[in-house]
Enzyme design. Structure first.
Site, PDB file in Angstrom:
ATOM      1  N   HIS A  85     -14.385  29.712 -36.548  1.00  0.00           N
ATOM      2  CA  HIS A  85     -15.503  30.424 -37.165  1.00  0.00           C
ATOM      3  C   HIS A  85     -16.723  29.549 -37.359  1.00  0.00           C
ATOM      4  O   HIS A  85     -17.840  30.044 -37.407  1.00  0.00           O
ATOM      5  CB  HIS A  85     -15.037  31.108 -38.454  1.00  0.00           C
ATOM      6  CG  HIS A  85     -14.231  32.318 -38.136  1.00  0.00           C
ATOM      7  ND1 HIS A  85     -12.861  32.284 -38.072  1.00  0.00           N
ATOM      8  CD2 HIS A  85     -14.611  33.564 -37.763  1.00  0.00           C
ATOM      9  CE1 HIS A  85     -12.432  33.475 -37.705  1.00  0.00           C
ATOM     10  NE2 HIS A  85     -13.465  34.272 -37.515  1.00  0.00           N
ATOM     11  N   GLU A 119      -6.356  43.273 -32.537  1.00  0.00           N
ATOM     12  CA  GLU A 119      -6.413  41.821 -32.345  1.00  0.00           C
ATOM     13  C   GLU A 119      -5.050  41.159 -32.429  1.00  0.00           C
ATOM     14  O   GLU A 119      -4.948  39.942 -32.508  1.00  0.00           O
ATOM     15  CB  GLU A 119      -7.430  41.166 -33.291  1.00  0.00           C
ATOM     16  CG  GLU A 119      -7.453  41.647 -34.693  1.00  0.00           C
ATOM     17  CD  GLU A 119      -8.623  41.089 -35.515  1.00  0.00           C
ATOM     18  OE1 GLU A 119      -9.399  40.245 -35.020  1.00  0.00           O
ATOM     19  OE2 GLU A 119      -8.741  41.495 -36.673  1.00  0.00           O
ATOM     20  N   ASP A 177      -9.027  36.781 -31.832  1.00  0.00           N
ATOM     21  CA  ASP A 177      -7.658  36.679 -32.329  1.00  0.00           C
ATOM     22  C   ASP A 177      -6.641  37.154 -31.304  1.00  0.00           C
ATOM     23  O   ASP A 177      -5.536  36.603 -31.229  1.00  0.00           O
ATOM     24  CB  ASP A 177      -7.507  37.488 -33.629  1.00  0.00           C
ATOM     25  CG  ASP A 177      -7.967  36.675 -34.832  1.00  0.00           C
ATOM     26  OD1 ASP A 177      -7.557  35.499 -34.933  1.00  0.00           O
ATOM     27  OD2 ASP A 177      -8.735  37.193 -35.650  1.00  0.00           O
ATOM     28  N   CYS A 212     -15.508  43.327 -29.695  1.00  0.00           N
ATOM     29  CA  CYS A 212     -16.422  42.520 -30.512  1.00  0.00           C
ATOM     30  C   CYS A 212     -16.052  41.038 -30.557  1.00  0.00           C
ATOM     31  O   CYS A 212     -16.675  40.281 -31.296  1.00  0.00           O
ATOM     32  CB  CYS A 212     -16.521  43.101 -31.918  1.00  0.00           C
ATOM     33  SG  CYS A 212     -14.960  43.100 -32.797  1.00  0.00           S
TER      34      CYS A 212
HETATM   35  C1  PEP Z   1     -11.935  38.658 -33.234  1.00  0.00           C
HETATM   36  O1  PEP Z   1     -10.862  38.215 -33.658  1.00  0.00           O
HETATM   37  O2  PEP Z   1     -12.205  38.819 -32.025  1.00  0.00           O
HETATM   38  C2  PEP Z   1     -13.002  39.014 -34.194  1.00  0.00           C
HETATM   39  C3  PEP Z   1     -14.115  39.601 -33.784  1.00  0.00           C
HETATM   40  O3  PEP Z   1     -12.814  38.684 -35.494  1.00  0.00           O
HETATM   41  P1  PEP Z   1     -13.032  37.201 -36.071  1.00  0.00           P
HETATM   42  O4  PEP Z   1     -13.641  36.348 -35.008  1.00  0.00           O
HETATM   43  O5  PEP Z   1     -13.902  37.324 -37.278  1.00  0.00           O
HETATM   44  O6  PEP Z   1     -11.631  36.781 -36.417  1.00  0.00           O
HETATM   45 MG    MG Z   2     -10.378  38.392 -35.763  1.00  0.00          MG
END
Ligand code: PEP
Ligand code: MG
Length: 402
Positions: A14, A255, A279, A326
Site C-alpha cells: 500500500h 479478491e 489481493d 480496480c
Molecule cells: C485489490 O486488492 O486489488 C484492491 C484494489 O484492494 P487493496 O489494494 O486496497 O487491497
Molecule cells: Mg485488496
C-alpha cells in the site's frame, strides 16, 4: 515531498499504491542501501524503472532531464483526451473510473476526465488519525468526494484495515496478517464501528450516486452478514427519518480465489462486483504482495490469475451484473487489451493512469482484443503472456513504452 525510496516492501504494497495515487515518485523494496547514503548528495529516483542512482554523473543527469521533458510533453498530449470518451474503434464505450485514498484526489480524477470513482479506500481515514473516526468524520470525507463528482458514481469501500494497512502504533500479534483478522472480517467483529461507517455511507447516498463495496469477501455467509448489518442500519435511519437511498447499490470485491470459484453464487446476491487483483494475485499465487524477496513471483500475467478473472467476468455477465476491475493491473496499459478482450467494460485506475488507459481504449477494437485474450488464455506461463501483451500493445501504440 519530491519522492522516496524504501529498503522494504513490494510493488503491490500500500505504500507503493498510495505513492502512485498521490503521484509521488517512489521505489520500494530496494534491499539495504541506506548505509551507502550520507545525506545531501544528488540522487535520481526512477519510479518507472524502479531504480535509484546515487551520485549520478553529468551524462546520466542530462539523460534523465531529457526523459522528464519527453514525459511532460506526452502528458500534455494526453491531456487533450480529457473530454473524449473511452470508446474503442468498434464503438464500445468503456468506463474509466478513479481509485482514491483521500477525498482531495477526487479532483485529480475529474481533471483527468474520469467517469466516476470506482474505488474509494476509506481505511486512510483511520490511518491518518490517532483516534477512531466518528460518524461525522466519515460523513465529512465522503461528502467531499460526492460533491466533487456531481452526477457520477462514487463507490465507497468499507474498512479494509489489517495486513499492511495498520496504524504504526499497532503491534499486531498475528503471525500471518494477510490471512488474519483483516478487512470485512475485522468489520464483522467490530459491529458498532462498522455500523458507524455504514450510517455515514447511507447518509451520503442521499446526496448522489453512492454505492457501497465490501472488501475481501470469501464466503457467502460473510456477504449475507454484511448485508444484514446494512439493512439494520437502514431501518435505524428510516426510524429516525434520516434521508438515504434505500436502493443504494451493494457490491463485493472479488479478491480471493474462494470468491472467484464461487462467483456464480455471489453474483446472485450483489448489484455489482469489483475484481481486486492486488489481493487476488497474492492469494492465488501465495505470494505476499509486500515482500521484496518474492516480488518477482508476484505476477498479474500468470495464467491462473487470468483464468480467475475470466471466470468472474463470465459469471457476472451471465446474470447481467456489472463488473469492474480496480487492482493496479487495470492502470497498467499492457493489460488493457487483454482485459477488454476478457469482457471488462469498466476499469478503475489510479488518477495518473486515466489518460493513458483512455488512449489505449480509443486505439483498439474489442473484436481484436477478444482474439488477444483468447491467445493469452492458451499460454502456460506469465512470461509468455507478458511478452505477448507487450508486443500487442506496441503494435497499436508503438510509442508507449512498457
Ligand atoms: C485489490 O486488492 O486489488 C484492491 C484494489 O484492494 P487493496 O489494494 O486496497 O487491497
Ligand atoms: Mg485488496
Amino acid at each position: 515531498m519530491q519522492g522516496f525510496a524504501t529498503e522494504l516492501g513490494g510493488p503491490g504494497s500500500h505504500t507503493a499504491i498510495v505513492a502512485e495515487g498521490l503521484e509521488i515518485p517512489a521505489v520500494v523494496g530496494l534491499g539495504p542501501f541506506l548505509a551507502d547514503v550520507s545525506g545531501g548528495e544528488p540522487v535520481i529516483l526512477d519510479g518507472n524503472q524502479g531504480v535509484v542512482i546515487l551520485q549520478p554523473d553529468e551524462e546520466t543527469i542530462a539523460r534523465y532531464r531529457l526523459e522528464a521533458e519527453i514525459a511532460r510533453s506526452v502528458a500534455a498530449q494526453l491531456d487533450t483526451l480529457r473530454d473524449l470518451p473511452a470508446e474503442t474503434i468498434d464503438g464500445v464505450r468503456i468506463g474509466i473510473h478513479g481509485n482514491i485514498e483521500f477525498p482531495n484526489e477526487a479532483e485529480h480524477c475529474i481533471a483527468r476526465g474520469c467517469d466516476g470513482i470506482g474505488l474509494y479506500r476509506t481505511e486512510f481515514l483511520y490511518l491518518t488519525s490517532p483516534r477512531e473516526p466518528t460518524e461525522e468524520d466519515h460523513f465529512a470525507a465522503y461528502s467531499e468526494v460526492v460533491r466533487a463528482m456531481p452526477n457520477l458514481p462514487v463507490v465507497i469501500r468499507t474498512l479494509d484495515l489489517g495486513a499492511d494497512k495498520l496504524r504504526t502504533e499497532t503491534t499486531s500479534e498475528e503471525r500471518n496478517p494477510c490471512l488474519g483478522l483483516r478487512s470485512i472480517r475485522l468489520s464483522l467483529r467490530h459491529i458498532p464501528s462498522f455500523r458507524t461507517q455504514l450510517r455515514a455511507i447511507l447518509r451520503v447516498s442521499a446526496m448522489g450516486d453512492v454505492r457501497v463495496l465490501f472488501p475481501l469477501i470469501s464466503t457467502i455467509l460473510e456477504l449475507r452478514q454484511a448485508r444484514m448489518v446494512l439493512a439494520d442500519v437502514m431501518e435505524d435511519l428510516a426510524e429516525k427519518r434520516i434521508d438515504f437511498n434505500r436502493n443504494m447499490k451493494v457490491g463485493m470485491m472479488v479478491e480471493t480465489p474462494a470468491a472467484a470459484m464461487m462467483i456464480d453464487v455471489f453474483v446472485k446476491e450483489v448489484d455489482f462486483v469489483s475484481i481486486g487483483t492486488n489481493d487476488l494475485i497474492q492469494y492465488t499465487l501465495a505470494v505476499d504482495r509486500g515482500n521484496k524477496d518474492v516480488a518477482d513471483l508476484y505476477n498479474a500475467s500468470d495464467p491462473s490469475v487470468l483464468r480467475l478473472i475470466r471466470r468472474s467476468l463470465d459469471a457476472a455477465a451471465a446474470v447481467g451484473v456489472p463488473a469492474n476491475l480496480c487492482g493496479q493491473m487495470s492502470g497498467s496499459v499492457v493489460y488493457t487489451q487483454l482485459l477488454l478482450g476478457l469482457g471488462l467494460r469498466q476499469l478503475s485506475v489510479p488518477p495518473s493512469s486515466i489518460p493513458e488507459v483512455k488512449q489505449v481504449c480509443r486505439s483498439v477494437s474489442v473484436a481484436e482484443c477478444r482474439l488477444i485474450a483468447d491467445r493469452a488464455l492458451e499460454m502456460d506461463s506469465a512470461r509468455e503472456v507478458k511478452n505477448f501483451l507487450r508486443d500487442q500493445l506496441s503494435r497499436v501504440l508503438p510509442e508507449t513504452a512498457v
